[in-house]
Write an enzyme that holds these catalytic residues in place. Structure first.
Site, PDB file in Angstrom:
ATOM      1  N   HIS A 101      -3.550   7.179   3.123  1.00 42.15           N
ATOM      2  CA  HIS A 101      -4.005   5.673   2.499  1.00 42.15           C
ATOM      3  C   HIS A 101      -5.216   5.353   3.292  1.00 42.15           C
ATOM      4  O   HIS A 101      -5.635   5.618   4.397  1.00 42.15           O
ATOM      5  CB  HIS A 101      -3.098   4.855   3.061  1.00 42.15           C
ATOM      6  N   ASN A 155     -10.082  -0.485   0.602  1.00 38.89           N
ATOM      7  CA  ASN A 155      -8.636  -0.349   0.604  1.00 38.89           C
ATOM      8  C   ASN A 155      -8.029  -0.900  -0.963  1.00 38.89           C
ATOM      9  O   ASN A 155      -8.201  -1.919  -1.084  1.00 38.89           O
ATOM     10  CB  ASN A 155      -8.113  -0.932   1.565  1.00 38.89           C
ATOM     11  N   CYS A 178       0.739  -1.201   0.014  1.00 36.02           N
ATOM     12  CA  CYS A 178      -0.015  -0.063   0.011  1.00 36.02           C
ATOM     13  C   CYS A 178       0.880   1.095   0.040  1.00 36.02           C
ATOM     14  O   CYS A 178       0.422   2.326  -0.220  1.00 36.02           O
ATOM     15  CB  CYS A 178      -0.744  -0.208   1.088  1.00 36.02           C
TER      16      CYS A 178
HETATM   17  N1  ACO Z   1     -17.930  -9.034  10.022  1.00 30.82           N
HETATM   18  C1  ACO Z   1     -18.369  -9.300  11.230  1.00 30.82           C
HETATM   19  N2  ACO Z   1     -17.430  -9.608  12.408  1.00 30.82           N
HETATM   20  C2  ACO Z   1     -15.953  -9.436  12.036  1.00 30.82           C
HETATM   21  C3  ACO Z   1     -15.697  -9.224  10.710  1.00 30.82           C
HETATM   22  C4  ACO Z   1     -16.306  -9.100   9.806  1.00 30.82           C
HETATM   23  N3  ACO Z   1     -15.982  -8.527   8.653  1.00 30.82           N
HETATM   24  N4  ACO Z   1     -14.329  -9.322  11.071  1.00 30.82           N
HETATM   25  C5  ACO Z   1     -13.934  -9.421  12.138  1.00 30.82           C
HETATM   26  N5  ACO Z   1     -15.132  -9.772  12.796  1.00 30.82           N
HETATM   27  C6  ACO Z   1     -15.298 -10.180  14.327  1.00 30.82           C
HETATM   28  C7  ACO Z   1     -14.213 -10.927  14.812  1.00 30.82           C
HETATM   29  O1  ACO Z   1     -14.189 -12.236  14.597  1.00 30.82           O
HETATM   30  C8  ACO Z   1     -14.178 -10.521  16.360  1.00 30.82           C
HETATM   31  O2  ACO Z   1     -15.191 -11.330  16.804  1.00 30.82           O
HETATM   32  P1  ACO Z   1     -14.821 -11.966  18.331  1.00 30.82           P
HETATM   33  O3  ACO Z   1     -14.921 -10.881  19.054  1.00 30.82           O
HETATM   34  O4  ACO Z   1     -16.191 -12.700  18.599  1.00 30.82           O
HETATM   35  O5  ACO Z   1     -13.626 -12.926  18.423  1.00 30.82           O
HETATM   36  C9  ACO Z   1     -14.572  -9.369  16.223  1.00 30.82           C
HETATM   37  O6  ACO Z   1     -15.248  -8.948  14.922  1.00 30.82           O
HETATM   38  C10 ACO Z   1     -13.454  -8.120  16.529  1.00 30.82           C
HETATM   39  O7  ACO Z   1     -12.415  -8.435  15.784  1.00 30.82           O
HETATM   40  P2  ACO Z   1     -10.948  -7.588  15.642  1.00 30.82           P
HETATM   41  O8  ACO Z   1     -10.100  -8.192  14.428  1.00 30.82           O
HETATM   42  O9  ACO Z   1     -10.546  -7.286  17.059  1.00 30.82           O
HETATM   43  O10 ACO Z   1     -11.866  -6.197  15.018  1.00 30.82           O
HETATM   44  P3  ACO Z   1     -11.030  -5.094  14.743  1.00 30.82           P
HETATM   45  O11 ACO Z   1     -11.872  -3.866  15.534  1.00 30.82           O
HETATM   46  O12 ACO Z   1      -9.436  -5.032  15.117  1.00 30.82           O
HETATM   47  O13 ACO Z   1     -11.263  -4.678  13.346  1.00 30.82           O
HETATM   48  C11 ACO Z   1     -10.001  -4.825  11.143  1.00 30.82           C
HETATM   49  C12 ACO Z   1     -10.896  -5.502  12.273  1.00 30.82           C
HETATM   50  C13 ACO Z   1     -11.192  -4.121  10.423  1.00 30.82           C
HETATM   51  C14 ACO Z   1      -9.507  -5.801  10.338  1.00 30.82           C
HETATM   52  C15 ACO Z   1      -8.843  -3.811  11.724  1.00 30.82           C
HETATM   53  O14 ACO Z   1      -8.213  -4.461  12.796  1.00 30.82           O
HETATM   54  C16 ACO Z   1      -8.266  -3.096  10.894  1.00 30.82           C
HETATM   55  O15 ACO Z   1      -8.828  -2.360   9.990  1.00 30.82           O
HETATM   56  N6  ACO Z   1      -6.802  -3.507  10.715  1.00 30.82           N
HETATM   57  C17 ACO Z   1      -6.024  -2.929   9.796  1.00 30.82           C
HETATM   58  C18 ACO Z   1      -6.059  -3.807   8.494  1.00 30.82           C
HETATM   59  C19 ACO Z   1      -5.511  -3.018   7.198  1.00 30.82           C
HETATM   60  O16 ACO Z   1      -5.662  -1.823   7.078  1.00 30.82           O
HETATM   61  N7  ACO Z   1      -5.016  -4.041   6.282  1.00 30.82           N
HETATM   62  C20 ACO Z   1      -4.525  -3.426   5.114  1.00 30.82           C
HETATM   63  C21 ACO Z   1      -3.231  -2.977   5.186  1.00 30.82           C
HETATM   64  S1  ACO Z   1      -2.591  -2.109   4.002  1.00 30.82           S
HETATM   65  C22 ACO Z   1      -1.822  -3.145   2.723  1.00 30.82           C
HETATM   66  O17 ACO Z   1      -0.579  -3.399   2.538  1.00 30.82           O
HETATM   67  C23 ACO Z   1      -2.567  -4.428   2.067  1.00 30.82           C
END
Ligand code: ACO
Length: 361
Positions: A250, A280, A111
């Site tokens: 980003h 993204n 990214c």
């Molecule tokens: N729908 C419903 N529930 C979900 C989903 C979904 N799509 N995804 C995760 N959950 C659930 C999990 O299973 C978890 O449930 P549990 O509490 O019963 O175990 C709960 O939601 C919380 O999960 P977390 O992973 O802790 O949620 P978080 O608030 O951290 O959000 C997210 C997850 C959106 C992925 C966040 O961590 C994030 O945006 N991280 C950065 C990711 C990113 O930017 N990646 C790209 C990088 S750039 C590149 O180079 C490609």
């Protein structure tokens, strides 16, 4: 002194939309969860190859700069989802553009790739190695998404954005850049099964061919690295955050964007957000957002812009820019694109079959 200034901008966002409601049919998720946890409402799914998207965005940027493809001496394609490994997708792109006076190569910093490209292009223009550079970020991330895996399927989309950078002696253009990497964190965001280290044919459920991510850890590091990088390019340009007209970050998660803006003490009107429409798109997010911001009048002559990104690697980068005098495109490009063959579920069919079926079936 020779500066590198942005003279053209363009984008291609595929017409096929994958909404949060559509995703509810593919995995155990909800519009409410995706909207509140990420800010994303929909994303685009491409029916054409990465280099084809790059070609369209690139032609639009060249037209905006009033240039022909033969006028550029370098084509740089930032992508981690190229159509081919051999040859480089940049070579395919150079031919599609007809930019035969240009050398061409890919740049993969996930990214952060397009911003790594800004850093490199600026250096090359400053030392006189190149004078007119077409820099494109283009991604077809949908190819690597397992749409039954809610942890990653909801986050990413496809698209391309492009800029032309030209040499100038005017007091404008890229003011400061910074880049960084921490490969010790590689495994928090990766696609392990693609590449020569992949254990060929051993991954029966095909999961290693998809994106594997520790979301919360990526999130934590993203906020720190993007904030620090953005601050550095403001300070190194001799500016104050009050001087910043627009931060174009980003677009990975609205909460990461908000946290970065808070860290820099920026007001909401100083931050460009379009994550709701595209998700993204990795290296394409910032050039897509920039071309929209210019069209919407959010960029004015002399505007101070800050770009900041983080990505797999981990990598991060930022740049500060003083925009030039022109905010209107010199020309527009007409490019024929074949229509998609079917609806969004038709486009995703091969992904769903691939990830849903073991290799032995
Ligand atoms: N729908 C419903 N529930 C979900 C989903 C979904 N799509 N995804 C995760 N959950 C659930 C999990 O299973 C978890 O449930 P549990 O509490 O019963 O175990 C709960 O939601 C919380 O999960 P977390 O992973 O802790 O949620 P978080 O608030 O951290 O959000 C997210 C997850 C959106 C992925 C966040 O961590 C994030 O945006 N991280 C950065 C990711 C990113 O930017 N990646 C790209 C990088 S750039 C590149 O180079 C490609």
């Amino acid at each position: 002194m020779t500066n590198a200034t942005i003279t053209g901008w363009g984008r291609y966002t595929p017409p096929t939309i994958l909404s949060n409601d559509d995703l509810e049919h593919l995995t155990d998720t909800s519009d409410e969860w995706i909207t509140t946890r990420t800010g994303i409402k929909e994303r685009r799914i491409s029916h054409i190859a990465t280099s084809d998207m790059a070609n369209i965005a690139g032609r639009r940027a060249l037209a905006a700069a009033g240039l022909e493809p033969e006028d550029v001496d370098l084509v740089m394609l930032a992508t981690c989802t190229g159509d081919t490994v051999i040859p480089s997708p940049a070579a395919l792109l150079q031919a599609k553009l007809g930019a035969f006076n240009a050398t061409a190569f890919d740049l993969n910093a996930a990214c952060s790739g397009w911003l790594y490209g800004i850093d490199l292009a600026t250096s090359m223009i400053r030392i006189g190695r190149h004078r007119r550079i077409l820099l494109i970020g283009a991604e077809r991330l949908s190819h690597y998404l397992d749409f039954s895996n809610r942890a990653t399927a909801v986050l990413f989309g496809d698209g391309a954005g492009a800029v032309v950078l030209e040499a100038t002696t005017d007091d404008e253009g890229v003011l400061a850049t910074t880049t960084g990497a921490d490969g010790s964190a590689a495994e928090i965001l990766w696609v392990p099964g693609v590449g020569t280290s992949g254990d060929r044919y051993q991954n029966e459920d095909h999961s290693a061919y998809g994106v594997i991510m520790d979301g919360p850890e990526v999130f934590r590091r993203a906020v720190t690295t993007m904030g620090e990088a953005a601050t550095r390019v403001v300070v190194e340009a001799g500016l104050d955050v009050d001087d910043v007209d627009l931060l174009i970050p980003h677009q990975a998660n609205i909460r990461i964007i908000d946290a970065t803006a808070r860290r820099l003490k920026l007001r909401p009107e100083q931050v460009y957000v379009n994550i709701q429409a595209y998700g993204n798109t990795s290296a394409a997010t910032i050039p897509i957002a920039l071309s929209e911001a210019v069209e919407q009048g959010r960029v004015q002559p002399g505007s101070i812009l800050v770009f900041a990104a983080f990505g797999a690697g981990l990598t991060w980068a930022a740049a500060s820019v003083r925009w030039g005098a022109r905010v209107e495109p010199i020309g527009t490009a007409t490019v024929d694109v074949p229509p998609p063959d079917g609806d969004v579920f038709d486009l995703l069919r091969s992904n769903i079959e691939f990830f849903g079926k073991g290799v032995s079936e």
